[in-house]
Design a protein around this motif. Structure first.
Motif, PDB file in Angstrom:
ATOM      1  N   GLN A  27     -23.378  14.408  -2.733  1.00  0.00           N
ATOM      2  CA  GLN A  27     -22.044  15.189  -2.813  1.00  0.00           C
ATOM      3  C   GLN A  27     -20.989  14.338  -2.904  1.00  0.00           C
ATOM      4  OE1 GLN A  27     -21.925  18.315  -4.013  1.00  0.00           O
ATOM      5  NE2 GLN A  27     -23.816  17.886  -4.174  1.00  0.00           N
ATOM      6  N   LEU A  28     -20.961  13.212  -1.821  1.00  0.00           N
ATOM      7  CA  LEU A  28     -20.078  12.068  -1.336  1.00  0.00           C
ATOM      8  C   LEU A  28     -19.874  11.402  -2.770  1.00  0.00           C
ATOM      9  CD1 LEU A  28     -18.444  11.307   0.769  1.00  0.00           C
ATOM     10  CD2 LEU A  28     -20.247   9.685   1.346  1.00  0.00           C
ATOM     11  N   ARG A  57     -30.066   4.798   2.157  1.00  0.00           N
ATOM     12  CA  ARG A  57     -29.325   3.217   1.725  1.00  0.00           C
ATOM     13  C   ARG A  57     -29.062   2.968   0.224  1.00  0.00           C
ATOM     14  NH1 ARG A  57     -31.582  -2.015   4.347  1.00  0.00           N
ATOM     15  NH2 ARG A  57     -29.674  -2.709   3.932  1.00  0.00           N
ATOM     16  N   LEU A  58     -30.036   3.778  -0.717  1.00  0.00           N
ATOM     17  CA  LEU A  58     -29.705   3.831  -1.991  1.00  0.00           C
ATOM     18  C   LEU A  58     -28.287   4.559  -2.430  1.00  0.00           C
ATOM     19  CD1 LEU A  58     -30.194   3.697  -5.248  1.00  0.00           C
ATOM     20  CD2 LEU A  58     -31.569   5.637  -4.985  1.00  0.00           C
ATOM     21  N   ARG A  59     -28.219   5.868  -1.845  1.00  0.00           N
ATOM     22  CA  ARG A  59     -26.912   6.641  -2.115  1.00  0.00           C
ATOM     23  C   ARG A  59     -25.823   6.049  -1.640  1.00  0.00           C
ATOM     24  NH1 ARG A  59     -31.647   9.676  -2.396  1.00  0.00           N
ATOM     25  NH2 ARG A  59     -31.498  11.549  -3.613  1.00  0.00           N
ATOM     26  N   THR A  63     -22.363   4.470  -3.322  1.00  0.00           N
ATOM     27  CA  THR A  63     -21.117   4.782  -3.036  1.00  0.00           C
ATOM     28  C   THR A  63     -20.286   3.740  -2.703  1.00  0.00           C
ATOM     29  OG1 THR A  63     -21.994   7.086  -1.837  1.00  0.00           O
ATOM     30  CG2 THR A  63     -19.671   6.192  -1.166  1.00  0.00           C
ATOM     31  N   ILE A  64     -20.703   2.507  -1.765  1.00  0.00           N
ATOM     32  CA  ILE A  64     -20.235   1.350  -1.694  1.00  0.00           C
ATOM     33  C   ILE A  64     -19.807   0.676  -3.103  1.00  0.00           C
ATOM     34  CG2 ILE A  64     -20.483  -0.926  -0.879  1.00  0.00           C
ATOM     35  CD1 ILE A  64     -22.220   0.280   1.437  1.00  0.00           C
ATOM     36  N   ILE A  65     -20.596   0.621  -3.937  1.00  0.00           N
ATOM     37  CA  ILE A  65     -20.541  -0.067  -5.179  1.00  0.00           C
ATOM     38  C   ILE A  65     -19.372   0.440  -6.206  1.00  0.00           C
ATOM     39  CG2 ILE A  65     -21.351  -0.798  -7.280  1.00  0.00           C
ATOM     40  CD1 ILE A  65     -24.187  -1.025  -6.044  1.00  0.00           C
ATOM     41  N   GLU A  66     -19.724   1.990  -6.163  1.00  0.00           N
ATOM     42  CA  GLU A  66     -18.774   2.714  -7.031  1.00  0.00           C
ATOM     43  C   GLU A  66     -17.270   2.882  -6.521  1.00  0.00           C
ATOM     44  OE1 GLU A  66     -20.654   6.208  -8.261  1.00  0.00           O
ATOM     45  OE2 GLU A  66     -22.514   5.209  -8.861  1.00  0.00           O
ATOM     46  N   ARG A  67     -17.125   2.807  -5.207  1.00  0.00           N
ATOM     47  CA  ARG A  67     -15.680   2.682  -4.648  1.00  0.00           C
ATOM     48  C   ARG A  67     -15.237   1.447  -4.384  1.00  0.00           C
ATOM     49  NH1 ARG A  67     -13.601   7.291  -2.736  1.00  0.00           N
ATOM     50  NH2 ARG A  67     -11.887   6.036  -3.169  1.00  0.00           N
ATOM     51  N   ARG A  68     -16.060   0.326  -4.685  1.00  0.00           N
ATOM     52  CA  ARG A  68     -15.774  -1.080  -4.618  1.00  0.00           C
ATOM     53  C   ARG A  68     -15.335  -1.314  -3.069  1.00  0.00           C
ATOM     54  NH1 ARG A  68     -12.641  -2.847  -9.941  1.00  0.00           N
ATOM     55  NH2 ARG A  68     -14.846  -2.311 -11.611  1.00  0.00           N
ATOM     56  N   MET A  69     -16.128  -0.855  -2.291  1.00  0.00           N
ATOM     57  CA  MET A  69     -16.182  -1.150  -0.626  1.00  0.00           C
ATOM     58  C   MET A  69     -16.608  -2.559  -0.613  1.00  0.00           C
ATOM     59  SD  MET A  69     -17.287   2.484   0.749  1.00  0.00           S
ATOM     60  CE  MET A  69     -16.995   2.154   2.385  1.00  0.00           C
ATOM     61  N   SER A  70     -15.990  -3.744  -0.838  1.00  0.00           N
ATOM     62  CA  SER A  70     -16.503  -5.015  -1.043  1.00  0.00           C
ATOM     63  C   SER A  70     -16.901  -5.480   0.234  1.00  0.00           C
ATOM     64  CB  SER A  70     -15.501  -5.957  -1.811  1.00  0.00           C
ATOM     65  OG  SER A  70     -14.289  -6.078  -1.165  1.00  0.00           O
ATOM     66  N   LEU A  92     -28.877   0.499  -8.457  1.00  0.00           N
ATOM     67  CA  LEU A  92     -27.861  -0.345  -7.810  1.00  0.00           C
ATOM     68  C   LEU A  92     -27.522  -1.450  -8.747  1.00  0.00           C
ATOM     69  CD1 LEU A  92     -29.595  -0.310  -4.120  1.00  0.00           C
ATOM     70  CD2 LEU A  92     -27.518   0.893  -4.881  1.00  0.00           C
ATOM     71  N   TYR A  93     -28.320  -1.926  -9.442  1.00  0.00           N
ATOM     72  CA  TYR A  93     -27.946  -3.142 -10.359  1.00  0.00           C
ATOM     73  C   TYR A  93     -27.244  -2.468 -11.676  1.00  0.00           C
ATOM     74  CZ  TYR A  93     -31.025  -6.744  -8.429  1.00  0.00           C
ATOM     75  OH  TYR A  93     -31.444  -7.935  -7.890  1.00  0.00           O
ATOM     76  N   LYS A  94     -27.617  -1.219 -11.930  1.00  0.00           N
ATOM     77  CA  LYS A  94     -26.753  -0.475 -12.876  1.00  0.00           C
ATOM     78  C   LYS A  94     -25.195  -0.313 -12.490  1.00  0.00           C
ATOM     79  CE  LYS A  94     -30.047   1.691 -16.008  1.00  0.00           C
ATOM     80  NZ  LYS A  94     -30.465   3.112 -16.484  1.00  0.00           N
ATOM     81  N   SER A  95     -25.146   0.353 -11.334  1.00  0.00           N
ATOM     82  CA  SER A  95     -23.682   0.489 -10.785  1.00  0.00           C
ATOM     83  C   SER A  95     -22.927  -0.649 -10.580  1.00  0.00           C
ATOM     84  CB  SER A  95     -23.886   1.345  -9.261  1.00  0.00           C
ATOM     85  OG  SER A  95     -24.417   2.466  -9.528  1.00  0.00           O
TER      86      SER A  95
END
Length: 131
Positions: A27-28, A57-59, A63-70, A92-95
């Motif tokens: 949902q997040l 960890r995947l999910r 979230t980290i990638i899609e929200r660009r939490m670098s 993860l690679y696709k994201s």
């Protein structure tokens, strides 16, 4: 619930069984309006950033990638270095590749580092995603 209420529930969420946490994280991923500082706190308070569970960890990695939490890209990198199942690596690679050039560069670097450890079928599908 609002963000402060979510943060106060850290102990409760930590006690959830895995499928409840996975539902929460799914949902997040659908919500784009949560402030980055709140996501950071959720990762800490709910234990997502310290979880050893691959599904969590995947999910949270997505979230980290899609929200660009670098600041937490290392979380994603360590996960990709720790295992090689297509089920976890490919999303993860696709994201990473769907974000900016910095994320694509990170994906390429991780790929070059982990490629020798991956099954040939996983290598092939990840290679396609990186193009």
């Amino acid at each position: 619930a609002d963000a402060p209420d979510l943060l106060r529930r850290g102990q409760e969420v930590r006690s959830w069984v895995t499928y409840q946490k996975l539902h929460f994280l799914d949902q997040l991923l659908l919500l784009g309006s949560i402030p980055l500082a709140t996501l950071e706190q959720l990762g800490q308070e709910y234990g997502f950033l310290e979880s050893g569970n691959a599904e969590i960890r995947l999910r949270f990695g997505r979230t980290i990638i899609e929200r660009r939490m670098s600041a937490h890209y290392n979380y994603v990198a360590e996960f990709l270095r720790s295992q090689g199942k297509q089920k976890y690596t490919l999303p993860l690679y696709k994201s990473l590749c769907q974000q900016g050039e910095a994320e694509k560069g990170l994906a390429r670097d991780l790929w070059l580092e982990t490629k020798p450890c991956l099954h040939p079928n996983v290598r092939r599908v990840v290679e396609k995603a990186l193009k």
